[in-house]
Design a protein around this motif. Sequence first.
Motif, PDB file in Angstrom:
ATOM      1  N   LEU A  47       0.824  -1.207   0.000  1.00 46.42           N
ATOM      2  CA  LEU A  47       0.000   0.000   0.000  1.00 46.42           C
ATOM      3  C   LEU A  47       0.862   1.261   0.000  1.00 46.42           C
ATOM      4  N   LYS A  48       1.929   1.250   0.772  1.00 44.25           N
ATOM      5  CA  LYS A  48       2.812   2.417   0.840  1.00 44.25           C
ATOM      6  C   LYS A  48       3.398   2.741  -0.539  1.00 44.25           C
ATOM      7  N   LYS A  49       3.740   1.715  -1.311  1.00 45.71           N
ATOM      8  CA  LYS A  49       4.339   1.921  -2.630  1.00 45.71           C
ATOM      9  C   LYS A  49       3.320   2.317  -3.696  1.00 45.71           C
ATOM     10  N   ALA A  50       2.053   2.130  -3.414  1.00 43.72           N
ATOM     11  CA  ALA A  50       0.998   2.391  -4.406  1.00 43.72           C
ATOM     12  C   ALA A  50       0.730   3.883  -4.544  1.00 43.72           C
ATOM     13  N   PRO A  51       0.260   4.298  -5.728  1.00 42.84           N
ATOM     14  CA  PRO A  51      -0.139   5.696  -5.903  1.00 42.84           C
ATOM     15  C   PRO A  51      -1.215   6.055  -4.872  1.00 42.84           C
ATOM     16  N   GLU A  52      -1.015   7.146  -4.197  1.00 45.45           N
ATOM     17  CA  GLU A  52      -1.938   7.630  -3.166  1.00 45.45           C
ATOM     18  C   GLU A  52      -2.088   6.655  -1.999  1.00 45.45           C
ATOM     19  N   GLY A  53      -1.213   5.658  -1.902  1.00 42.16           N
ATOM     20  CA  GLY A  53      -1.240   4.726  -0.780  1.00 42.16           C
ATOM     21  C   GLY A  53      -2.444   3.805  -0.774  1.00 42.16           C
ATOM     22  N   ARG A  54      -2.999   3.537  -1.948  1.00 44.86           N
ATOM     23  CA  ARG A  54      -4.189   2.681  -1.991  1.00 44.86           C
ATOM     24  C   ARG A  54      -4.166   1.733  -3.176  1.00 44.86           C
ATOM     25  N   ARG A  55      -4.783   0.582  -2.941  1.00 48.87           N
ATOM     26  CA  ARG A  55      -4.949  -0.441  -3.973  1.00 48.87           C
ATOM     27  C   ARG A  55      -6.284  -1.137  -3.728  1.00 48.87           C
ATOM     28  N   THR A  56      -6.753  -1.851  -4.742  1.00 51.38           N
ATOM     29  CA  THR A  56      -7.899  -2.721  -4.532  1.00 51.38           C
ATOM     30  C   THR A  56      -7.388  -3.996  -3.858  1.00 51.38           C
ATOM     31  N   PRO A  57      -8.247  -4.740  -3.173  1.00 51.46           N
ATOM     32  CA  PRO A  57      -7.803  -6.013  -2.598  1.00 51.46           C
ATOM     33  C   PRO A  57      -7.167  -6.938  -3.640  1.00 51.46           C
ATOM     34  N   ARG A  58      -7.704  -6.952  -4.830  1.00 47.78           N
ATOM     35  CA  ARG A  58      -7.146  -7.797  -5.902  1.00 47.78           C
ATOM     36  C   ARG A  58      -5.709  -7.366  -6.235  1.00 47.78           C
ATOM     37  N   GLY A  91     -17.823   4.849  -8.593  1.00 46.14           N
ATOM     38  CA  GLY A  91     -18.643   4.303  -9.662  1.00 46.14           C
ATOM     39  C   GLY A  91     -18.975   2.826  -9.558  1.00 46.14           C
ATOM     40  N   ASP A  92     -18.516   2.140  -8.499  1.00 40.81           N
ATOM     41  CA  ASP A  92     -18.798   0.707  -8.361  1.00 40.81           C
ATOM     42  C   ASP A  92     -18.920   0.373  -6.874  1.00 40.81           C
ATOM     43  N   ARG A  93     -20.147   0.263  -6.403  1.00 42.51           N
ATOM     44  CA  ARG A  93     -20.374   0.053  -4.965  1.00 42.51           C
ATOM     45  C   ARG A  93     -19.929  -1.330  -4.494  1.00 42.51           C
ATOM     46  N   ARG A  94     -19.716  -2.250  -5.421  1.00 40.77           N
ATOM     47  CA  ARG A  94     -19.276  -3.591  -5.027  1.00 40.77           C
ATOM     48  C   ARG A  94     -17.774  -3.656  -4.766  1.00 40.77           C
ATOM     49  N   ARG A  95     -17.021  -2.688  -5.268  1.00 43.40           N
ATOM     50  CA  ARG A  95     -15.566  -2.677  -5.115  1.00 43.40           C
ATOM     51  C   ARG A  95     -15.154  -1.650  -4.077  1.00 43.40           C
ATOM     52  N   GLN A  96     -13.905  -1.780  -3.646  1.00 42.00           N
ATOM     53  CA  GLN A  96     -13.372  -0.821  -2.683  1.00 42.00           C
ATOM     54  C   GLN A  96     -11.866  -0.713  -2.848  1.00 42.00           C
ATOM     55  N   PHE A  97     -11.350   0.387  -2.340  1.00 45.63           N
ATOM     56  CA  PHE A  97      -9.915   0.556  -2.205  1.00 45.63           C
ATOM     57  C   PHE A  97      -9.564   0.277  -0.755  1.00 45.63           C
ATOM     58  N   VAL A  98      -8.323  -0.144  -0.544  1.00 43.33           N
ATOM     59  CA  VAL A  98      -7.753  -0.231   0.789  1.00 43.33           C
ATOM     60  C   VAL A  98      -6.631   0.789   0.808  1.00 43.33           C
ATOM     61  N   GLU A  99      -6.623   1.633   1.827  1.00 43.53           N
ATOM     62  CA  GLU A  99      -5.650   2.723   1.905  1.00 43.53           C
ATOM     63  C   GLU A  99      -4.864   2.611   3.204  1.00 43.53           C
ATOM     64  N   ILE A 100      -3.558   2.821   3.116  1.00 50.90           N
ATOM     65  CA  ILE A 100      -2.724   2.803   4.313  1.00 50.90           C
ATOM     66  C   ILE A 100      -2.945   4.101   5.097  1.00 50.90           C
ATOM     67  N   THR A 101      -2.983   3.997   6.410  1.00 50.74           N
ATOM     68  CA  THR A 101      -3.137   5.165   7.267  1.00 50.74           C
ATOM     69  C   THR A 101      -1.761   5.624   7.754  1.00 50.74           C
ATOM     70  N   LEU A 102      -1.732   6.757   8.437  1.00 50.72           N
ATOM     71  CA  LEU A 102      -0.466   7.207   9.035  1.00 50.72           C
ATOM     72  C   LEU A 102       0.057   6.186  10.032  1.00 50.72           C
ATOM     73  N   GLU A 103      -0.851   5.565  10.803  1.00 50.71           N
ATOM     74  CA  GLU A 103      -0.453   4.528  11.752  1.00 50.71           C
ATOM     75  C   GLU A 103       0.145   3.331  11.020  1.00 50.71           C
ATOM     76  N   GLY A 104      -0.427   2.988   9.861  1.00 45.50           N
ATOM     77  CA  GLY A 104       0.104   1.895   9.060  1.00 45.50           C
ATOM     78  C   GLY A 104       1.490   2.206   8.527  1.00 45.50           C
TER      79      GLY A 104
END
Length: 155
Positions: A47-58, A91-104
């Motif tokens: 997650l830290k390496k991802a753009p904006e600190g977020r990725r989908t679970p997949r 645009g897709d309520r079935r999907r989500q992003f996971v984002e790292i927090t400052l604590e993470g």
Amino acid sequence: MQEPSETVTNAWVRLIRAGRAVAGQIEAELKAAGFPSLAWYDVLLSLKKAPEGRRTPREIEQEVLFEQYNLSRLLDRMEAEGLVRRIPYPGDRRRQFVEITLEGRDLQRRMWVVYGPAITRYIGCRFAEGEAEQLAVLLGRLAPSADAECSGNPG
């Protein structure tokens, strides 16, 4: 199909044993220091390496080093600890992003203080730099991106 040679079988056994042994030693060091498992670190780093600190679970599943048999439960525990948060996917309520927090981010940095030197201890100081590079190249041939069918011995 031809049976593997004894040499190839020995390489397979040593590869699996070495990977398990090194990962187990590093896991033990993290645990002794009061940290969660390598799986937690792996997700946080992804997650830290991802753009904006977020990725989908997949995307997390595809990025991490260690097999995640139940990523959803792991993410639930990490979210409960305040290390990640789930964000609706536009645009897709079935999907989500996971984002790292400052604590993470903080936990990932603190874990690296144990993890980084352990990599040096169990890998880095056992190989000269050139040997480590050669090992990485050789193991890279086994990576999924190198999934070409074998037609004989390389070289």
